[in-house]
Design a protein around this motif. Sequence first.
Motif, PDB file in Angstrom:
ATOM      1  N   VAL A 133     -35.905 -56.686 116.842  1.00  0.00           N
ATOM      2  CA  VAL A 133     -35.078 -55.709 116.122  1.00  0.00           C
ATOM      3  C   VAL A 133     -35.271 -55.754 114.611  1.00  0.00           C
ATOM      4  CG1 VAL A 133     -33.312 -55.695 117.924  1.00  0.00           C
ATOM      5  CG2 VAL A 133     -33.051 -57.222 115.956  1.00  0.00           C
ATOM      6  N   THR A 134     -35.975 -56.760 114.100  1.00  0.00           N
ATOM      7  CA  THR A 134     -36.170 -56.844 112.648  1.00  0.00           C
ATOM      8  C   THR A 134     -37.651 -56.755 112.277  1.00  0.00           C
ATOM      9  OG1 THR A 134     -36.134 -59.274 112.767  1.00  0.00           O
ATOM     10  CG2 THR A 134     -34.059 -58.159 112.245  1.00  0.00           C
ATOM     11  N   VAL A 135     -38.401 -57.809 112.537  1.00  0.00           N
ATOM     12  CA  VAL A 135     -39.793 -57.869 112.101  1.00  0.00           C
ATOM     13  C   VAL A 135     -40.656 -56.804 112.778  1.00  0.00           C
ATOM     14  CG1 VAL A 135     -41.876 -59.302 112.055  1.00  0.00           C
ATOM     15  CG2 VAL A 135     -39.647 -60.310 111.530  1.00  0.00           C
ATOM     16  N   TYR A 136     -40.454 -56.590 114.091  1.00  0.00           N
ATOM     17  CA  TYR A 136     -41.313 -55.651 114.817  1.00  0.00           C
ATOM     18  C   TYR A 136     -40.824 -54.207 114.744  1.00  0.00           C
ATOM     19  CZ  TYR A 136     -44.055 -53.514 118.544  1.00  0.00           C
ATOM     20  OH  TYR A 136     -44.894 -52.694 119.252  1.00  0.00           O
ATOM     21  N   THR A 137     -39.553 -53.991 114.511  1.00  0.00           N
ATOM     22  CA  THR A 137     -39.001 -52.635 114.525  1.00  0.00           C
ATOM     23  C   THR A 137     -39.706 -51.657 113.592  1.00  0.00           C
ATOM     24  OG1 THR A 137     -36.800 -53.159 115.372  1.00  0.00           O
ATOM     25  CG2 THR A 137     -36.955 -51.278 113.895  1.00  0.00           C
ATOM     26  N   PHE A 144     -28.019 -59.639 120.037  1.00  0.00           N
ATOM     27  CA  PHE A 144     -28.514 -60.719 119.193  1.00  0.00           C
ATOM     28  C   PHE A 144     -27.394 -61.406 118.422  1.00  0.00           C
ATOM     29  CE2 PHE A 144     -29.328 -61.676 114.706  1.00  0.00           C
ATOM     30  CZ  PHE A 144     -30.019 -62.865 114.867  1.00  0.00           C
ATOM     31  N   GLY A 145     -26.560 -60.616 117.741  1.00  0.00           N
ATOM     32  CA  GLY A 145     -25.542 -61.189 116.868  1.00  0.00           C
ATOM     33  C   GLY A 145     -24.537 -62.053 117.601  1.00  0.00           C
ATOM     34  N   VAL A 146     -23.980 -61.528 118.677  1.00  0.00           N
ATOM     35  CA  VAL A 146     -22.970 -62.282 119.424  1.00  0.00           C
ATOM     36  C   VAL A 146     -23.588 -63.512 120.072  1.00  0.00           C
ATOM     37  CG1 VAL A 146     -21.337 -62.197 121.345  1.00  0.00           C
ATOM     38  CG2 VAL A 146     -21.559 -60.227 119.815  1.00  0.00           C
ATOM     39  N   TYR A 147     -24.785 -63.356 120.650  1.00  0.00           N
ATOM     40  CA  TYR A 147     -25.450 -64.482 121.302  1.00  0.00           C
ATOM     41  C   TYR A 147     -25.848 -65.546 120.289  1.00  0.00           C
ATOM     42  CZ  TYR A 147     -28.559 -66.917 124.574  1.00  0.00           C
ATOM     43  OH  TYR A 147     -29.166 -67.868 125.372  1.00  0.00           O
ATOM     44  N   SER A 148     -26.435 -65.121 119.168  1.00  0.00           N
ATOM     45  CA  SER A 148     -26.880 -66.069 118.150  1.00  0.00           C
ATOM     46  C   SER A 148     -25.714 -66.839 117.554  1.00  0.00           C
ATOM     47  CB  SER A 148     -27.628 -65.326 117.035  1.00  0.00           C
ATOM     48  OG  SER A 148     -28.019 -66.207 116.009  1.00  0.00           O
ATOM     49  N   PHE A 180     -42.154 -68.289 121.412  1.00  0.00           N
ATOM     50  CA  PHE A 180     -41.607 -67.042 121.953  1.00  0.00           C
ATOM     51  C   PHE A 180     -41.190 -66.039 120.870  1.00  0.00           C
ATOM     52  CE2 PHE A 180     -40.976 -70.439 124.988  1.00  0.00           C
ATOM     53  CZ  PHE A 180     -41.435 -69.885 126.175  1.00  0.00           C
ATOM     54  N   GLY A 181     -40.308 -66.449 119.958  1.00  0.00           N
ATOM     55  CA  GLY A 181     -39.734 -65.515 119.001  1.00  0.00           C
ATOM     56  C   GLY A 181     -40.746 -64.846 118.094  1.00  0.00           C
ATOM     57  N   THR A 182     -41.444 -65.633 117.270  1.00  0.00           N
ATOM     58  CA  THR A 182     -42.395 -65.042 116.336  1.00  0.00           C
ATOM     59  C   THR A 182     -43.641 -64.518 117.041  1.00  0.00           C
ATOM     60  OG1 THR A 182     -43.207 -67.282 115.920  1.00  0.00           O
ATOM     61  CG2 THR A 182     -41.675 -66.365 114.323  1.00  0.00           C
ATOM     62  N   PHE A 183     -43.785 -64.828 118.318  1.00  0.00           N
ATOM     63  CA  PHE A 183     -44.869 -64.291 119.136  1.00  0.00           C
ATOM     64  C   PHE A 183     -44.540 -62.866 119.591  1.00  0.00           C
ATOM     65  CE2 PHE A 183     -47.905 -65.337 122.859  1.00  0.00           C
ATOM     66  CZ  PHE A 183     -49.001 -65.015 122.078  1.00  0.00           C
ATOM     67  N   LEU A 206     -33.734 -66.318 123.769  1.00  0.00           N
ATOM     68  CA  LEU A 206     -33.214 -64.948 123.720  1.00  0.00           C
ATOM     69  C   LEU A 206     -32.850 -64.552 122.289  1.00  0.00           C
ATOM     70  CD1 LEU A 206     -32.433 -62.372 125.122  1.00  0.00           C
ATOM     71  CD2 LEU A 206     -30.188 -63.365 125.630  1.00  0.00           C
ATOM     72  N   THR A 207     -32.325 -65.495 121.518  1.00  0.00           N
ATOM     73  CA  THR A 207     -32.022 -65.218 120.115  1.00  0.00           C
ATOM     74  C   THR A 207     -33.289 -64.864 119.349  1.00  0.00           C
ATOM     75  OG1 THR A 207     -30.058 -66.617 119.980  1.00  0.00           O
ATOM     76  CG2 THR A 207     -31.266 -66.260 117.945  1.00  0.00           C
ATOM     77  N   THR A 208     -34.330 -65.678 119.497  1.00  0.00           N
ATOM     78  CA  THR A 208     -35.541 -65.481 118.699  1.00  0.00           C
ATOM     79  C   THR A 208     -36.307 -64.222 119.108  1.00  0.00           C
ATOM     80  OG1 THR A 208     -36.857 -66.917 120.160  1.00  0.00           O
ATOM     81  CG2 THR A 208     -35.757 -67.954 118.289  1.00  0.00           C
ATOM     82  N   THR A 209     -36.449 -63.971 120.408  1.00  0.00           N
ATOM     83  CA  THR A 209     -37.203 -62.792 120.835  1.00  0.00           C
ATOM     84  C   THR A 209     -36.483 -61.500 120.435  1.00  0.00           C
ATOM     85  OG1 THR A 209     -36.169 -62.974 123.031  1.00  0.00           O
ATOM     86  CG2 THR A 209     -38.357 -63.918 122.771  1.00  0.00           C
ATOM     87  N   THR A 210     -35.176 -61.464 120.632  1.00  0.00           N
ATOM     88  CA  THR A 210     -34.424 -60.263 120.271  1.00  0.00           C
ATOM     89  C   THR A 210     -34.421 -60.054 118.768  1.00  0.00           C
ATOM     90  OG1 THR A 210     -32.975 -60.620 122.181  1.00  0.00           O
ATOM     91  CG2 THR A 210     -32.230 -59.045 120.534  1.00  0.00           C
ATOM     92  N   PHE A 211     -34.263 -61.142 118.011  1.00  0.00           N
ATOM     93  CA  PHE A 211     -34.227 -61.022 116.558  1.00  0.00           C
ATOM     94  C   PHE A 211     -35.531 -60.462 116.010  1.00  0.00           C
ATOM     95  CE2 PHE A 211     -35.157 -62.883 112.376  1.00  0.00           C
ATOM     96  CZ  PHE A 211     -34.136 -62.314 111.648  1.00  0.00           C
TER      97      PHE A 211
END
Length: 436
Positions: free
Chosen positions: A259-263, A347-351, A382-385, A251-256
Amino acid sequence: MSQSSPSQTPQIKSRLSAILRATSGNFLEQFDFFLFGFYAPLIAKAFFPSDNETAALLNTFGVFWLGALMRPVGAIVLGAYIDRIGRRQGLIVTLGIMAVGTVIIAFCPSYATIGIAAPVIVLIGRLLQGFSAGVELGGVSVYLAEIATPGNRGFYTSFQSASQQVAIFVAAIVGYLLNESMPAETIASWGWRIPFFIGCLIIPFIFLLRRTLEETPAFLAMKKHPTASEVFASAIANWRIVILGMMIAILTTTTFYFVTVYTPTFGKTVLKLSTQDALLVTLLVAVTNFIWNPVGGALSDRIGRKPVLLTIATLSFLTAYPALHWLVAAPTFGKMLAVEMMFSFYFGVYSGTMLGCLVEIVPAHVRTTCFSLAFALAAALFGTFTPFVATWLIDKTGDKASPCYWLMFGATLGIIAALTVYRGGQAIKQREAVAA
């Protein structure tokens, strides 16, 4: 009180300095990762020319993902090195490998200049970055956990992730200034390389910071440092903990990465907002990510990791679908900012909580390897995917809000893993060390 202050002040300054030096390498890693995502459409044209814009973009994000597949390899190889040699020396080595990958991408000629060699060279650069990144987060998190004061492990480790947000903030500022000062045609031709060149110029300064790191007391206190074969054997024996750690980190990697790389790509190519709007949203997300990470870490130190992990994962699952559908129905800057702020909070609180959790559930003698492997698998698979999956889902379904299903999937795995790890209110016991 006045007598203790002089002795405490140097300790506080020393710990702050150690946090800065340890997390400096994260700046370079995330700075480049963000730039690759933000300039994905231009990188696609430079290295992966195609008549189909979506195909070129998928090729670019595919290379982004292939680099991430090297993370588990780096986690095992470099993780074993750090667990055997030490935290300080290992973090210097990872920085060197990462720097080489960054320089390769920054200076690689375009497809029009050298043909098929261009995408091959870019892929090599990404593979080197992925190999290094596989242990960077784990190595830094373990270092911070081992210098943390009692009862503040979550707060200290949260600065690993918080530090990455500084890189995103700086990258967004550079990109914004670039778009304001140069014509779009110039940026598309060669201007997009300027931020990558800036990353190269930062490398020597980060090396100076890393070289002054001191070894952690916890590592020095270990009576025996495992050999590489012992580390590998122990990592295999603890596969269940690694898998659960991976599920918690997803959940950390997918959300991050959403909201950053894909946004920026999502804002420009899907929502049809301006480049400036997409950059400004990303910039503000970096600020709030930085704030929420230590909040999450400190909160989990006080009330426990389990309630924070479960609460955020559940909220993410329940709100991802309605939030994204509301956004894509009538996209505006304000609506995109609101939705991104919500995901930034998650993301922030979970990470900030997740990092402390992973450090605590993996065996101490192979802490770097198991932590890094768990997170690397989450990031690689998952995340970078996420940018690739989001682009593919929108293209195949025609639903601009379809990336929500990917985020909901990550939340589901996080809930299952947290309930398993903390069943009965107590974290699962670490396995005993495995003799070679």
